[in-house]
Write a protein that holds these residues in place. Structure first.
Motif, PDB file in Angstrom:
ATOM      1  N   ASN A  69      49.810  79.974  86.417  1.00  0.00           N
ATOM      2  CA  ASN A  69      50.665  79.933  85.561  1.00  0.00           C
ATOM      3  C   ASN A  69      51.074  81.257  85.498  1.00  0.00           C
ATOM      4  OD1 ASN A  69      49.399  77.412  84.095  1.00  0.00           O
ATOM      5  ND2 ASN A  69      47.751  78.579  84.468  1.00  0.00           N
ATOM      6  N   SER A 148      38.442  88.351  85.543  1.00  0.00           N
ATOM      7  CA  SER A 148      39.432  86.309  84.852  1.00  0.00           C
ATOM      8  C   SER A 148      39.294  85.202  84.924  1.00  0.00           C
ATOM      9  CB  SER A 148      41.135  86.588  86.012  1.00  0.00           C
ATOM     10  OG  SER A 148      41.525  85.624  85.003  1.00  0.00           O
ATOM     11  N   TYR A 203      49.661  89.768  92.722  1.00  0.00           N
ATOM     12  CA  TYR A 203      49.748  89.367  91.850  1.00  0.00           C
ATOM     13  C   TYR A 203      50.296  91.499  90.930  1.00  0.00           C
ATOM     14  CZ  TYR A 203      48.021  89.565  86.758  1.00  0.00           C
ATOM     15  OH  TYR A 203      47.767  89.594  85.508  1.00  0.00           O
ATOM     16  N   LYS A 260      44.513  88.160  78.490  1.00  0.00           N
ATOM     17  CA  LYS A 260      45.317  90.199  79.076  1.00  0.00           C
ATOM     18  C   LYS A 260      45.882  90.846  80.183  1.00  0.00           C
ATOM     19  CE  LYS A 260      40.478  93.445  77.572  1.00  0.00           C
ATOM     20  NZ  LYS A 260      39.964  93.946  78.228  1.00  0.00           N
ATOM     21  N   GLY A 261      46.049  90.052  80.906  1.00  0.00           N
ATOM     22  CA  GLY A 261      47.153  89.560  81.993  1.00  0.00           C
ATOM     23  C   GLY A 261      47.434  91.574  82.491  1.00  0.00           C
TER      24      GLY A 261
HETATM   25  P1  A3P Z   1      43.247  87.650  82.858  1.00  0.00           P
HETATM   26  O1  A3P Z   1      42.105  87.069  82.633  1.00  0.00           O
HETATM   27  O2  A3P Z   1      42.779  88.768  83.503  1.00  0.00           O
HETATM   28  O3  A3P Z   1      44.139  88.066  81.403  1.00  0.00           O
HETATM   29  P2  A3P Z   1      46.099  81.309  86.881  1.00  0.00           P
HETATM   30  O4  A3P Z   1      46.817  81.330  85.880  1.00  0.00           O
HETATM   31  O5  A3P Z   1      46.105  81.470  88.014  1.00  0.00           O
HETATM   32  O6  A3P Z   1      44.676  80.746  85.573  1.00  0.00           O
HETATM   33  O7  A3P Z   1      46.067  82.661  86.147  1.00  0.00           O
HETATM   34  C1  A3P Z   1      45.349  83.781  84.879  1.00  0.00           C
HETATM   35  C2  A3P Z   1      45.341  84.816  84.837  1.00  0.00           C
HETATM   36  O8  A3P Z   1      47.222  85.511  85.156  1.00  0.00           O
HETATM   37  C3  A3P Z   1      44.831  85.929  83.753  1.00  0.00           C
HETATM   38  O9  A3P Z   1      43.972  86.251  83.557  1.00  0.00           O
HETATM   39  C4  A3P Z   1      46.227  85.721  82.577  1.00  0.00           C
HETATM   40  O10 A3P Z   1      46.655  86.340  81.377  1.00  0.00           O
HETATM   41  C5  A3P Z   1      47.615  86.475  84.000  1.00  0.00           C
HETATM   42  N1  A3P Z   1      48.640  85.857  83.700  1.00  0.00           N
HETATM   43  C6  A3P Z   1      49.341  84.752  83.725  1.00  0.00           C
HETATM   44  N2  A3P Z   1      50.144  85.172  83.400  1.00  0.00           N
HETATM   45  C7  A3P Z   1      50.703  86.612  83.466  1.00  0.00           C
HETATM   46  C8  A3P Z   1      51.793  87.579  82.524  1.00  0.00           C
HETATM   47  N3  A3P Z   1      52.970  86.705  82.786  1.00  0.00           N
HETATM   48  N4  A3P Z   1      51.864  88.661  83.647  1.00  0.00           N
HETATM   49  C9  A3P Z   1      50.193  89.295  83.800  1.00  0.00           C
HETATM   50  N5  A3P Z   1      49.453  87.966  84.800  1.00  0.00           N
HETATM   51  C10 A3P Z   1      49.610  86.835  83.999  1.00  0.00           C
END
Ligand code: A3P
Length: 303
Positions: A69, A148, A203, A260-261
């Motif tokens: 995402n 996550s 990432y 949390k990111g």
């Molecule tokens: P966490 O659950 O560790 O917070 P996906 O989009 O592939 O489902 O991945 C979701 C993960 O990406 C989540 O991790 C989310 O917080 C993190 N994420 C999404 N946007 C982000 C951003 N701008 N910066 C850092 N992490 C991000």
């Protein structure tokens, strides 16, 4: 109804199906890999073979929870920067999810089409390779990915929960989770990271230097943007910025998805034994490989 809400509509529909689905019935196997029955069907997988890729399709590949995402947002902001056109999702962007007729409808969509996917490289429709659509692959360290993934299941009210972190960890290591084993996915993609139409992004690197990552992504897809536009796209793609608009972009699941990111959240859940088990698995599958080096496992996955 705007097209944007089709994205949210699809999520709501999947959540509705999830409500009635017990964890023990969540997965079905297609060609050896488990997928969630709430999002995938074998009819759609069969229809996927007929999908006609274009050379200017934008393919974003990832294992679940590695940041798909995040990439979607960066691409949408880049498209806006160059065209002043807000990208409207004509369909749910994950290629393998939805009804079997979606590939027929997609023939009418204007370029560039954004196609997210959690499929192995060798499970992608052949036309993507034949027409050399550009593929951006994002990887995240396996420990934070697992954490996550666990939270996503257990925090989102309508998604089937695991009894405990230990139970989830066991299934994750066996590859008995949606879209299968992280390590099989990684081993499969690792063989193609040198292909001319494939680019790898990590990432943790994106987190460390978002501006540089956005620049690389823009270059790879051939978006000609100014330094100022790169700064704007980056500012709109920070975790905080994306979380703030998450309900608008992703509906009820938004705040759970943008959780949390951070890098290193695994330290809050992994036991010593689990650390050792994953370290061994990593060594066996990825040590000495190109992807293994790029993941900087020793920096990000050692206590
Ligand atoms: P966490 O659950 O560790 O917070 P996906 O989009 O592939 O489902 O991945 C979701 C993960 O990406 C989540 O991790 C989310 O917080 C993190 N994420 C999404 N946007 C982000 C951003 N701008 N910066 C850092 N992490 C991000």
């Amino acid at each position: 109804m705007t097209d944007k809400s089709k994205f949210i509509d699809y999520i709501d529909e999947a959540l509705e199906k999830s409500k009635e689905t017990a964890l023990s019935h969540l997965l079905f196997i297609y060609q050896g890999i488990p997928y969630p029955i709430t999002m995938c069907t074998s009819e759609t997988f069969q229809a996927l073979d007929t999908f006609e890729a274009r050379s200017d399709d934008i393919v974003l590949a990832s294992y679940p929870k590695c940041g798909s995402n995040w990439l979607l947002n960066i691409i949408i902001e880049l498209i806006f920067a160059v065209s002043k056109r807000k990208y409207e999702y004509p369909e749910f962007p994950v290629l393998e999810c939805g009804d079997p007729e979606k590939y027929e409808r997609m023939k009418q969509f204007p370029s560039p089409r954004i196609l997210a996917t959690h499929l192995h490289h060798d499970k992608l429709p052949g036309s993507i390779h034949k027409n050399k659509a550009k593929i951006l692959v994002i990887f995240r360290n396996p420990k934070d990915t697992a954490v996550s993934f666990f939270h996503f299941h257990n925090d989102v009210p309508d998604i089937p929960s695991y009894g405990s972190w230990d139970e989830f960890f066991r299934q994750f290591m066996k590859g008995q989770v949606s879209w299968g084993s992280y390590f099989d996915f990684a081993t499969n993609w690792n063989k193609h990271l040198d292909d001319e139409n494939v680019k790898l992004i990590i990432y943790e690197d994106l987190k460390k230097n978002l501006v540089d990552g956005v620049k690389q992504i823009a270059e790879f897809f051939g978006f000609s943007v100014t330094e100022e536009q790169i700064q704007t796209v980056s500012a709109q793609s920070t975790f905080q910025a994306m979380r703030a608009k998450s309900q608008e972009t992703h509906g009820v699941v938004g705040p759970f998805l943008f959780r949390k990111g951070e890098v290193g959240d695994w330290k809050n859940l992994f036991s010593e034994t689990q650390n050792q088990e994953m370290d061994e698995k990593f060594k066996k599958c990825l040590a000495g490989t190109y992807l293994g080096a790029k993941l900087k496992y020793d920096s990000y996955c050692q206590a």
